[in-house]
Enzyme design. Structure first.
Site, short mmCIF file in Angstrom:
data_model
loop_
_atom_site.label_atom_id
_atom_site.label_comp_id
_atom_site.label_asym_id
_atom_site.label_seq_id
_atom_site.Cartn_x
_atom_site.Cartn_y
_atom_site.Cartn_z
N CYS A 325 -8.07 -0.78 -10.50
CA CYS A 325 -7.96 -1.72 -9.42
C CYS A 325 -8.38 -2.27 -8.48
O CYS A 325 -9.25 -2.28 -7.98
CB CYS A 325 -6.12 -1.15 -8.74
N CYS A 330 -8.74 -0.78 -2.88
CA CYS A 330 -8.96 0.75 -4.24
C CYS A 330 -10.11 0.78 -4.07
O CYS A 330 -10.57 1.41 -4.33
CB CYS A 330 -8.02 -0.09 -5.54
N HIS A 356 -3.77 -5.09 -1.63
CA HIS A 356 -3.11 -4.62 -2.87
C HIS A 356 -1.85 -4.57 -3.91
O HIS A 356 -2.53 -5.31 -5.53
CB HIS A 356 -3.25 -2.71 -2.17
#
Length: 477
Positions: A325, A330, A356
């Site tokens: 990601c 991440c 995210h």
RNA sequence: GCGGACGUAGCUCAGCUGGUAGAGCUCUCGGUUGUGGUCCGAGCGGUCGCGGGUUCGAGUCCCGUCGUUCGCC
């Protein structure tokens, strides 16, 4: 004005296109992040744009209560006020009035709970009188009020003022509310045509609850109205199966060339189904709200695409939320760190997980657009439903056995569907344990039994008298 | 040293004149689809500081003891 929506590609019922707004284009299918209070909580406008979002959703109700439409207008309109120069859609406030009337929106709209103390004083032909949640004072909002506020905010898309009827409303009430919403729509169109900026688009809202004939009637009414787009609102039922059925009814008969928005829906599987059915845009609180409460979206259908980072399972983990990601959470941080941040309500945690989740949703939607353009929607849908990251649309489809089986879908959402059954099972297993008092009593009995089993010094006067279930006690005997 | 107050769940505390140990928070597990930095469920968790005594029965009354704390010498 000309046709603002252009469909570039089709795959079955699904469409990929561009919605031309006063402040720019919106690529569809689109997910629209919520900025109810003129802010996507925790993020800067530039960050939202960088994530790939073309449009955000502001809320008439919230901004009407505070700071007020005039305040925003004096600041140069909502775009300048919040520093977002792309398209903005404003929800009309109808849903919020409804939610105030029924406590928890989520529970009531799904039919899970009775209404609580209402802050709605009266719903009449004119509009709604309600109590402000900020100062307790009475306010009024009707179709013209809502349109006027949205005009002052200067949103690119205004939604018509509607009454969102709850799941528990009977058919008669739902029908009458729907008919009133239709009359309100006419008044919205009239006010909008006369006073609103010419560049502002107007969407009508389909109501009708979970009744097929009402949904069809509402669809027909909104379809013939002079609106630029159509939103589907109201109670969509108690479960995903019912929701898909209701959305199907609402879509039937809608004019092909106008954009369709599905209000309040945002689960991954729901979006996949709705896009395949012909929905062009979505807004939903889930990705951003879940993030603030520590839950990240992950490519895992078996966990309903959710990873609760506050749980002990993430403690000490050095993995990212999702490998590969591209989001900042991440790229630079571990689940262990995010677990700690979320546990301690650190703003940074809410912000990182929001980044995210919105990255996840943006990739999902980009993948859908690419898949429709490539004529590979089914393959892409299957991949996402199989748990692959939602960013690869071009590969061939690996058929996931049985992913469409109702039972499996049911298993995925065990909580939603099987919860009642589980509760029943527990209770019936406990026999007499119905109701709070009875359950408490049972727990006591269990404790007493455990205490009796525990080795305890037999000497001493208490032990001699107190061990038996009714030893010496006049009441128990 | 003397006098008072207080020791009950991981934490903060309720438990009336003795009658099957409770709450809030924490923790664990569910849920939370047109956003109140939430909210709603459920569960785990107590040798009532310790030891005696009175009583059919003690968190509760009595005695002792340990600990915390305040006051006075």
């Amino acid at each position: 004005m000309g046709q603002p929506f252009k469909i570039d590609a089709r795959d079955g019922q699904a469409r990929a296109g561009v919605l031309r707004c006063a402040h720019g284009d919106v690529r569809t299918p689109a997910f629209v992040p919520l900025a109810s209070n003129a802010s996507v909580r925790g993020l800067l406008p530039g960050e939202v744009a960088e994530l790939g979002y073309d449009m955000v959703l502001g809320n008439t109700f919230h901004l009407f209560i505070t700071p007020g439409a005039d305040y925003v207008a004096a600041a140069g309109g909502l775009h300048r006020f919040m520093g977002w120069d792309g398209p903005i859609v404003t929800d009309s406030g109808g849903f919020q009035v409804f939610s105030m009337g029924h406590g928890s929106v989520a529970d009531e709209i799904k039919g899970r709970r009775d209404g609580r103390r209402s802050m709605v004083h009266e719903i009449s032909e004119d509009g709604v009188r309600f109590q402000s949640y900020t100062d307790g004072g009475e306010r009024f909002m009707g179709p013209e009020t809502s349109m006027q506020v949205q005009a002052k905010l200067g949103s690119d898309i205004a939604l018509a003022f509607d009454e969102c009827t709850p799941f528990h409303a009977d058919r008669t009430y739902t029908m009458r509310a729907m008919e009133r919403t239709h009359r309100w729509l006419d008044r919205c169109i009239a006010w909008h045509g006369e006073h609103a900026p010419a560049s502002q688009l107007l969407y009508g809202i389909v109501q009708g609850g979970v009744h097929e004939d009402l949904r069809r009637e509402s669809t027909d009414y909104v379809a013939q109205a002079a609106v630029d787009g159509i939103a589907i609102g109201g109670s969509l039922g108690q479960g995903k199966e019912q929701m898909r059925e209701v959305v199907g009814w609402a879509l039937r008969g809608l004019p092909d060339e106008r954009p369709r928005h599905l209000l309040g829906i945002g689960d991954v599987d729901d979006i996949l189904h709705a896009v395949a059915a012909g929905i062009d845009s979505f807004d939903c609180a889930t990705p951003t709200r879940l993030a603030r409460h520590g839950t990240a979206l992950v490519p895992d259908p078996t966990r309903r695409w959710r990873l609760d980072l506050t749980k002990g399972a993430s403690a000490g983990s050095d993995e990212p939320i999702a490998t590969g990601c591209p989001c900042p959470a991440c790229r630079s941080h571990t689940r262990g760190y995010l677990h700690y941040l979320a546990r301690h309500d650190e703003l940074t945690g809410a912000r990182l997980i929001t980044l995210h989740n919105l990255t996840f949703m943006a990739e999902l939607m980009a993948g859908l657009r690419a898949a429709i353009t490539a004529g590979a929607l089914a393959a892409y849908t299957d991949k996402v439903l199989a748990g692959e990251a939602p960013d690869s649309a071009s590969d061939s489809c690996a058929q996931l056995a049985g992913h469409n089986c109702p039972n499996e879908l049911q298993a995925v959402r065990t909580s939603a569907c099987c919860r009642a059954g589980t509760a029943r099972c527990r209770r019936s297993a406990a026999g007499r344990c119905r109701g709070r008092r009875a359950r408490r009593r049972c727990r006591r009995h269990r404790r007493r039994a455990a205490r009796a089993r525990r080795p305890r010094s037999p000497s001493g006067p208490r032990a001699a008298a107190g061990t038996g279930p009714s030893g010496g006690c006049a009441r128990c005997a």
